[in-house]
Structures are given as C-alpha cells and as structure tokens.
Design a protein around this motif. Structure first.
Motif, PDB file in Angstrom:
ATOM      1  N   HIS A 293       0.838  -1.208   0.000  1.00 15.62           N
ATOM      2  CA  HIS A 293       0.000   0.000   0.000  1.00 15.62           C
ATOM      3  C   HIS A 293       0.867   1.251   0.000  1.00 15.62           C
ATOM      4  O   HIS A 293       0.610   2.195  -0.764  1.00 15.62           O
ATOM      5  CB  HIS A 293      -0.922  -0.004   1.215  1.00 15.62           C
ATOM      6  CG  HIS A 293      -1.692   1.281   1.377  1.00 15.62           C
ATOM      7  ND1 HIS A 293      -2.736   1.638   0.554  1.00 15.62           N
ATOM      8  CD2 HIS A 293      -1.538   2.301   2.267  1.00 15.62           C
ATOM      9  CE1 HIS A 293      -3.198   2.822   0.918  1.00 15.62           C
ATOM     10  NE2 HIS A 293      -2.498   3.241   1.958  1.00 15.62           N
ATOM     11  N   LEU A 294       1.888   1.292   0.854  1.00 16.03           N
ATOM     12  CA  LEU A 294       2.770   2.452   0.906  1.00 16.03           C
ATOM     13  C   LEU A 294       3.453   2.667  -0.438  1.00 16.03           C
ATOM     14  O   LEU A 294       3.568   3.799  -0.928  1.00 16.03           O
ATOM     15  CB  LEU A 294       3.824   2.272   1.998  1.00 16.03           C
ATOM     16  CG  LEU A 294       3.341   2.246   3.440  1.00 16.03           C
ATOM     17  CD1 LEU A 294       4.493   1.921   4.383  1.00 16.03           C
ATOM     18  CD2 LEU A 294       2.698   3.569   3.827  1.00 16.03           C
ATOM     19  N   ALA A 295       3.924   1.571  -1.048  1.00 11.66           N
ATOM     20  CA  ALA A 295       4.612   1.678  -2.333  1.00 11.66           C
ATOM     21  C   ALA A 295       3.672   2.167  -3.425  1.00 11.66           C
ATOM     22  O   ALA A 295       4.030   3.033  -4.234  1.00 11.66           O
ATOM     23  CB  ALA A 295       5.216   0.331  -2.707  1.00 11.66           C
ATOM     24  N   ALA A 296       2.448   1.632  -3.451  1.00 16.04           N
ATOM     25  CA  ALA A 296       1.488   2.042  -4.473  1.00 16.04           C
ATOM     26  C   ALA A 296       1.100   3.507  -4.300  1.00 16.04           C
ATOM     27  O   ALA A 296       0.960   4.248  -5.291  1.00 16.04           O
ATOM     28  CB  ALA A 296       0.247   1.147  -4.406  1.00 16.04           C
ATOM     29  N   GLN A 297       0.917   3.927  -3.062  1.00 15.06           N
ATOM     30  CA  GLN A 297       0.562   5.322  -2.797  1.00 15.06           C
ATOM     31  C   GLN A 297       1.689   6.250  -3.240  1.00 15.06           C
ATOM     32  O   GLN A 297       1.441   7.286  -3.873  1.00 15.06           O
ATOM     33  CB  GLN A 297       0.268   5.515  -1.307  1.00 15.06           C
ATOM     34  CG  GLN A 297      -0.276   6.895  -0.957  1.00 15.06           C
ATOM     35  CD  GLN A 297      -0.497   7.068   0.542  1.00 15.06           C
ATOM     36  OE1 GLN A 297       0.122   6.393   1.353  1.00 15.06           O
ATOM     37  NE2 GLN A 297      -1.393   7.975   0.898  1.00 15.06           N
ATOM     38  N   ALA A 298       2.936   5.878  -2.934  1.00 18.59           N
ATOM     39  CA  ALA A 298       4.075   6.701  -3.338  1.00 18.59           C
ATOM     40  C   ALA A 298       4.189   6.771  -4.855  1.00 18.59           C
ATOM     41  O   ALA A 298       4.430   7.841  -5.433  1.00 18.59           O
ATOM     42  CB  ALA A 298       5.359   6.133  -2.735  1.00 18.59           C
ATOM     43  N   GLU A 299       3.994   5.640  -5.524  1.00 19.52           N
ATOM     44  CA  GLU A 299       4.080   5.615  -6.987  1.00 19.52           C
ATOM     45  C   GLU A 299       3.018   6.508  -7.613  1.00 19.52           C
ATOM     46  O   GLU A 299       3.292   7.254  -8.565  1.00 19.52           O
ATOM     47  CB  GLU A 299       3.936   4.187  -7.484  1.00 19.52           C
ATOM     48  CG  GLU A 299       4.121   4.044  -8.992  1.00 19.52           C
ATOM     49  CD  GLU A 299       4.081   2.607  -9.441  1.00 19.52           C
ATOM     50  OE1 GLU A 299       4.477   2.342 -10.597  1.00 19.52           O
ATOM     51  OE2 GLU A 299       3.650   1.740  -8.650  1.00 19.52           O
ATOM     52  N   ASP A 300       1.813   6.445  -7.074  1.00 19.12           N
ATOM     53  CA  ASP A 300       0.725   7.270  -7.599  1.00 19.12           C
ATOM     54  C   ASP A 300       1.046   8.757  -7.439  1.00 19.12           C
ATOM     55  O   ASP A 300       0.831   9.558  -8.362  1.00 19.12           O
ATOM     56  CB  ASP A 300      -0.574   6.919  -6.875  1.00 19.12           C
ATOM     57  CG  ASP A 300      -1.744   7.777  -7.341  1.00 19.12           C
ATOM     58  OD1 ASP A 300      -2.118   7.660  -8.515  1.00 19.12           O
ATOM     59  OD2 ASP A 300      -2.257   8.562  -6.522  1.00 19.12           O
ATOM     60  N   ILE A 301       1.566   9.114  -6.271  1.00 24.08           N
ATOM     61  CA  ILE A 301       1.898  10.517  -6.018  1.00 24.08           C
ATOM     62  C   ILE A 301       2.991  10.995  -6.962  1.00 24.08           C
ATOM     63  O   ILE A 301       2.895  12.075  -7.568  1.00 24.08           O
ATOM     64  CB  ILE A 301       2.335  10.701  -4.548  1.00 24.08           C
ATOM     65  CG1 ILE A 301       1.136  10.507  -3.623  1.00 24.08           C
ATOM     66  CG2 ILE A 301       2.960  12.076  -4.328  1.00 24.08           C
ATOM     67  CD1 ILE A 301       1.508  10.361  -2.169  1.00 24.08           C
ATOM     68  N   LEU A 302       4.033  10.202  -7.133  1.00 28.35           N
ATOM     69  CA  LEU A 302       5.136  10.604  -8.010  1.00 28.35           C
ATOM     70  C   LEU A 302       4.672  10.717  -9.459  1.00 28.35           C
ATOM     71  O   LEU A 302       5.103  11.612 -10.192  1.00 28.35           O
ATOM     72  CB  LEU A 302       6.284   9.609  -7.882  1.00 28.35           C
ATOM     73  CG  LEU A 302       7.003   9.611  -6.527  1.00 28.35           C
ATOM     74  CD1 LEU A 302       7.988   8.458  -6.439  1.00 28.35           C
ATOM     75  CD2 LEU A 302       7.715  10.940  -6.292  1.00 28.35           C
ATOM     76  N   ASN A 303       3.793   9.820  -9.870  1.00 28.77           N
ATOM     77  CA  ASN A 303       3.260   9.911 -11.227  1.00 28.77           C
ATOM     78  C   ASN A 303       2.431  11.172 -11.420  1.00 28.77           C
ATOM     79  O   ASN A 303       2.518  11.847 -12.457  1.00 28.77           O
ATOM     80  CB  ASN A 303       2.410   8.682 -11.543  1.00 28.77           C
ATOM     81  CG  ASN A 303       3.241   7.435 -11.780  1.00 28.77           C
ATOM     82  OD1 ASN A 303       4.418   7.531 -12.157  1.00 28.77           O
ATOM     83  ND2 ASN A 303       2.660   6.261 -11.550  1.00 28.77           N
ATOM     84  N   ARG A 304       1.608  11.502 -10.416  1.00 27.86           N
ATOM     85  CA  ARG A 304       0.770  12.711 -10.523  1.00 27.86           C
ATOM     86  C   ARG A 304       1.631  13.971 -10.541  1.00 27.86           C
ATOM     87  O   ARG A 304       1.366  14.906 -11.316  1.00 27.86           O
ATOM     88  CB  ARG A 304      -0.235  12.770  -9.368  1.00 27.86           C
ATOM     89  CG  ARG A 304      -1.400  11.801  -9.570  1.00 27.86           C
ATOM     90  CD  ARG A 304      -2.533  12.062  -8.594  1.00 27.86           C
ATOM     91  NE  ARG A 304      -2.221  11.574  -7.254  1.00 27.86           N
ATOM     92  CZ  ARG A 304      -2.009  12.325  -6.204  1.00 27.86           C
ATOM     93  NH1 ARG A 304      -2.045  13.649  -6.307  1.00 27.86           N
ATOM     94  NH2 ARG A 304      -1.751  11.786  -5.027  1.00 27.86           N
ATOM     95  N   VAL A 305       2.641  13.990  -9.689  1.00 28.83           N
ATOM     96  CA  VAL A 305       3.538  15.153  -9.670  1.00 28.83           C
ATOM     97  C   VAL A 305       4.275  15.284 -11.002  1.00 28.83           C
ATOM     98  O   VAL A 305       4.472  16.388 -11.522  1.00 28.83           O
ATOM     99  CB  VAL A 305       4.537  15.024  -8.504  1.00 28.83           C
ATOM    100  CG1 VAL A 305       5.614  16.089  -8.609  1.00 28.83           C
ATOM    101  CG2 VAL A 305       3.817  15.143  -7.162  1.00 28.83           C
ATOM    102  N   GLY A 306       4.657  14.139 -11.570  1.00 28.08           N
ATOM    103  CA  GLY A 306       5.396  14.174 -12.832  1.00 28.08           C
ATOM    104  C   GLY A 306       4.580  14.682 -14.004  1.00 28.08           C
ATOM    105  O   GLY A 306       5.137  15.137 -15.007  1.00 28.08           O
TER     106      GLY A 306
END
Length: 308
Positions: A293-306
């Motif tokens: 869950h932590l990894a998926a949440q971080a990936e989603d955030i980084l993708n949105r920021v990108g």
C-alpha cells in the motif's frame, strides 16, 4: 526487494513475524535484536527464516553489543546487518568479510563520513522526527537527508524519521534517497511484538503529543548513553520530571517508584515509542499489505507530480 521500504529494527517490536511479513511484502524486514540477546535472537531469527525466502536482516544497538553478538547473528545468514547508535568500527570489517550487506545509521554528517570510510553499503539518515531513540542534537529529516545523499554519493541512502505513509516515501525519494526506513507505522501492524495497549496508543496518538527526552530512560534504569534521547508519547513521569533529569538520576527512590508503578500496572512496561507522523496511522494492517500500500501510494503521487 520489490519496494524501497525497510522495517526499522525496533527493539521490542520488530520480531521474526514482523520482519518476515515485511520481506514477504517486498520490503526488507530487519529484526530489532537490540543488545544481541542470544535466546531472543535464536527464537526470532528462526521465525523469520521459516516465514520468508526473501531477503531479511538484523539490526543492533552498536553501543550495546560485542563481537560475539555479531558472530552469533551471522550464523543465521542474514542478507543485511544494520548498526545504529555508537561507534560501528569494531564490527564493520567482520560483517563485510562475511558478504553481508552493511547498513549504518547516522544522525550527523561526521557519522556519515565515518560510515563511508568503513565501507557501508547503505546509509540510513535519521531525522529527529523519528520515534524511539536518536541524537539529542540531531537535524530534521527534510534538510538532513539530501545533505547526506550529496555527501556520501554514490552510497545509497535510506531516509528515516517522520515517514508513515506513501507521501512520506515519495518525499524521501524526491530528496534523493533510495528508499525509507519506517518504524512507528509498522508498530501498528498485525505482526508487531507489542501488546494491544501500545497499538491502541499509537492509533490514538498525535504528533504534538510526542516528546524527545531522557526522563523515561533514567526512570527505568536504562543504560542508553546520554547523547541519545527518545521520542515517545506523553507519560506521567515526563510531566513529573521534565527538566529535572539530573535530580531523577540521583533519586534512587524515584526510580524504584517507577518500577513499582510498572508492577502495579499504573504505567506501561515500556514507553510508547512514537514518531511525529503518528497522526497518519489510523488502522492496524497486516505488514505485507502495508508495504504494498505504501509503495502504491508513493508511486501514484510521483506519477501525478510528474504530470504537472
């Protein structure tokens, strides 16, 4: 490893079941072996070896161990060994000779330089927001981590302190860290070696209620060196002795009263170690699920920021 997440080797919390679960979830589970008690290590290392075929490791309090503790730990063939708090130099050569990944936690830049000189494979940069013990005069995670990253490059750095969700993990990666070492969040997991009362206190705790102090170490007769304070949730003895540490250290009767209060159940057997991000912990989860869950949440955030 599948995800850039490591379990902080928390004494009294990070046992074999928790370390195995984190590793199964794709992170790196680290046993909190503390002072290297042989019976504890035998029980918990056996448990983690039976619980996962993924990489796992063992973490020690450097000031509290001797060479024999390291030798005993290496017999269990951990993939990594982490040394925290104190001079790691007496133990690093033996760890490296064994082929075990050497992780050294640092709390200032001088310790970071020493870790590089000793051949650390991974360096943990711990900010003062972390739960449990840390440097009395440490620095906050946000400015400390990138400074360490620049200083020790190309050695990978894990960020520690105040990271309890995917947003914190994403921030650590944005700071240049290779991942995060997470403690308090995993205390509120199904496999943590904590009684239900501790998990409940973490779920109900607030970051503003945490405090870094030596009072509880002194009251309970702990041998922790004076340069390390501990961040905990509020406690009656903190309120009673805050700012009077020297007086408490000299008051044998007061320390005996603490032990009596523990025996009567009036204060918890251990302080509730908790970092400033404790507000973000709102439920108990299986540790393996928590890693993903932590990894998926971080990936989603980084993708949105990108995308912005």
């Amino acid at each position: 490893m599948q995800h850039p997440i490591a379990l902080a080797p928390m004494g009294g919390s990070s046992g074999g079941a928790l370390a195995a679960a984190v590793s199964r979830g794709g992170g790196l589970g680290l046993l909190g072996a503390g002072d290297g008690d042989s019976d504890w290590l035998a029980r918990e290392a056996t448990m983690v070896k039976q619980g996962t075929d993924k990489p796992w490791g063992i973490g020690f309090l450097t000031w509290a161990i001797d060479a024999d503790a390291v030798e005993r730990a290496l017999e269990y063939q951990p993939r990594a060994m982490m040394l925290s708090f104190g001079d790691p130099s007496p133990f690093t050569e033996r760890i490296r000779q064994s082929g075990t990944t050497l992780i050294i936690q640092v709390t200032d830049l001088e310790e970071a330089r020493q870790a590089v000189e000793l051949g650390a494979d991974v360096i943990v940069a711990q900010g003062t927001e972390s739960g449990g013990h840390g440097a009395r005069h440490g620095r906050s995670t946000l400015p400390f981590v990138p400074t360490v990253v620049d200083l020790v490059a190309p050695v990978p750095v894990l960020a520690a302190g105040g990271i309890a969700d995917g947003r914190g993990l994403a921030a650590a990666l944005a700071l240049g860290a290779a991942g995060a070492l997470i403690g308090t969040r995993f205390q509120a997991s199904a496999e943590a070696l904590v009684p239900p009362s501790i998990a409940t206190a973490i779920l109900e705790g607030r970051g503003q209620d945490t405090e870094r102090n030596r009072v509880l170490d002194i009251a309970r007769g702990s041998a922790w060196p004076a340069q390390y304070t501990a961040r905990t949730l509020g406690h009656r003895y903190l309120d009673q002795w805050r700012g009077r540490e020297a007086e408490l250290a000299a008051d044998v009767e007061a320390q005996r009263d603490y032990q009596d209060d523990v025996a009567r159940g009036e204060v918890p057997p251990e302080p509730v170690w908790a970092g400033e991000a404790v507000d973000l912990i709102t439920g108990l989860s299986p540790a393996a699920d928590l890693v993903s869950h932590l990894a998926a949440q971080a990936e989603d955030i980084l993708n949105r920021v990108g995308r912005h």
